[in-house]
Scaffold this motif. Sequence first.
Motif, PDB file in Angstrom:
ATOM      1  N   GLY A  37       0.422  -0.957  -0.412  1.00  0.00           N
ATOM      2  CA  GLY A  37      -0.401   0.038   0.533  1.00  0.00           C
ATOM      3  C   GLY A  37       0.973   1.026   0.123  1.00  0.00           C
TER       4      GLY A  37
ATOM      5  N   GLU B  10      -6.844  11.133   0.247  1.00  0.00           N
ATOM      6  CA  GLU B  10      -5.438  10.647  -0.645  1.00  0.00           C
ATOM      7  C   GLU B  10      -5.733  11.266  -2.244  1.00  0.00           C
TER       8      GLU B  10
ATOM      9  N   ASP C   3     -14.244  -5.539  -3.837  1.00  0.00           N
ATOM     10  CA  ASP C   3     -13.610  -4.670  -2.823  1.00  0.00           C
ATOM     11  C   ASP C   3     -14.833  -4.380  -1.132  1.00  0.00           C
TER      12      ASP C   3
ATOM     13  N   ARG D 132      -5.883  -2.686  -5.185  1.00  0.00           N
ATOM     14  CA  ARG D 132      -5.561  -2.549  -3.260  1.00  0.00           C
ATOM     15  C   ARG D 132      -4.922  -0.707  -3.373  1.00  0.00           C
ATOM     16  N   VAL D 133      -3.721  -0.638  -3.662  1.00  0.00           N
ATOM     17  CA  VAL D 133      -3.122   0.760  -4.299  1.00  0.00           C
ATOM     18  C   VAL D 133      -3.983   1.537  -4.818  1.00  0.00           C
TER      19      VAL D 133
ATOM     20  N   GLU E  24      -9.982   7.109  -1.559  1.00  0.00           N
ATOM     21  CA  GLU E  24     -10.524   8.193   0.075  1.00  0.00           C
ATOM     22  C   GLU E  24     -10.186   9.446  -0.108  1.00  0.00           C
TER      23      GLU E  24
ATOM     24  N   GLN F 238      -6.937   3.381  -2.147  1.00  0.00           N
ATOM     25  CA  GLN F 238      -7.145   4.753  -1.803  1.00  0.00           C
ATOM     26  C   GLN F 238      -7.343   6.064  -2.152  1.00  0.00           C
TER      27      GLN F 238
ATOM     28  N   ASP G 117       2.449   6.297   3.899  1.00  0.00           N
ATOM     29  CA  ASP G 117       1.858   7.916   4.586  1.00  0.00           C
ATOM     30  C   ASP G 117       3.285   8.448   5.146  1.00  0.00           C
TER      31      ASP G 117
END
Length: 206
Positions: free
Chosen positions: A25, A113, A160, A103-104, A110, A107, A28
Amino acid sequence: MGRRPQPQIRERLLDACADHALAHGLPDRLEPLATATGASARMLIYHFGTRDNLLRAVLGHARQRQLDSFGGLLRVRPDEPYPDTLSRAWTSITGPEGQPYLRVFGQLRESAEQRLWPDFRRTATTDWLGPLEDGLRSIGRPELATLVLAVIRGLLMDLDATGDTARTGRAFGDFVAFLASLGTSDDPSESVRLSPRSRRTMSHDS
């Protein structure tokens, strides 16, 4: 005189960062990427300018890998009906090969991001229309690219959210059966009419 950035070193760092992001992933902080590359956080900043610039570059690099991989899966094969190609592509996209990308890039839906790639949702949609149109042209239905993409994206969101691989896989199989049942009439309205056989296929209780 300061050192000039070296493109080959930057590319090597970017490859290692993308590998890490796809496996774990998007982090941060810089430290996980520094560890993955064997470089210091300072070295990463030297080559990419800022943390956000690095993360954007990592996402772009990973995205290009995805386009190369998934684009190949959606390409027409002379010895294979295109509905079968779509079935095989779905298996790869939702399997071990495709999951890291899902998955990546998941993100980026969201809010925290989205600032890294504000236009990603539009780009992630339009990128696939061309390959799908080319593929569906082989069965005389290029105009169905938007519909096929919407079904794929919707089922990926379902997968997902629920993790139900079997149910979403059956649903995509039913949809592919519908595509396979279509004729090649010049009347576009025919492309949305289900034959009795297709309706039975799509409504059966698997």
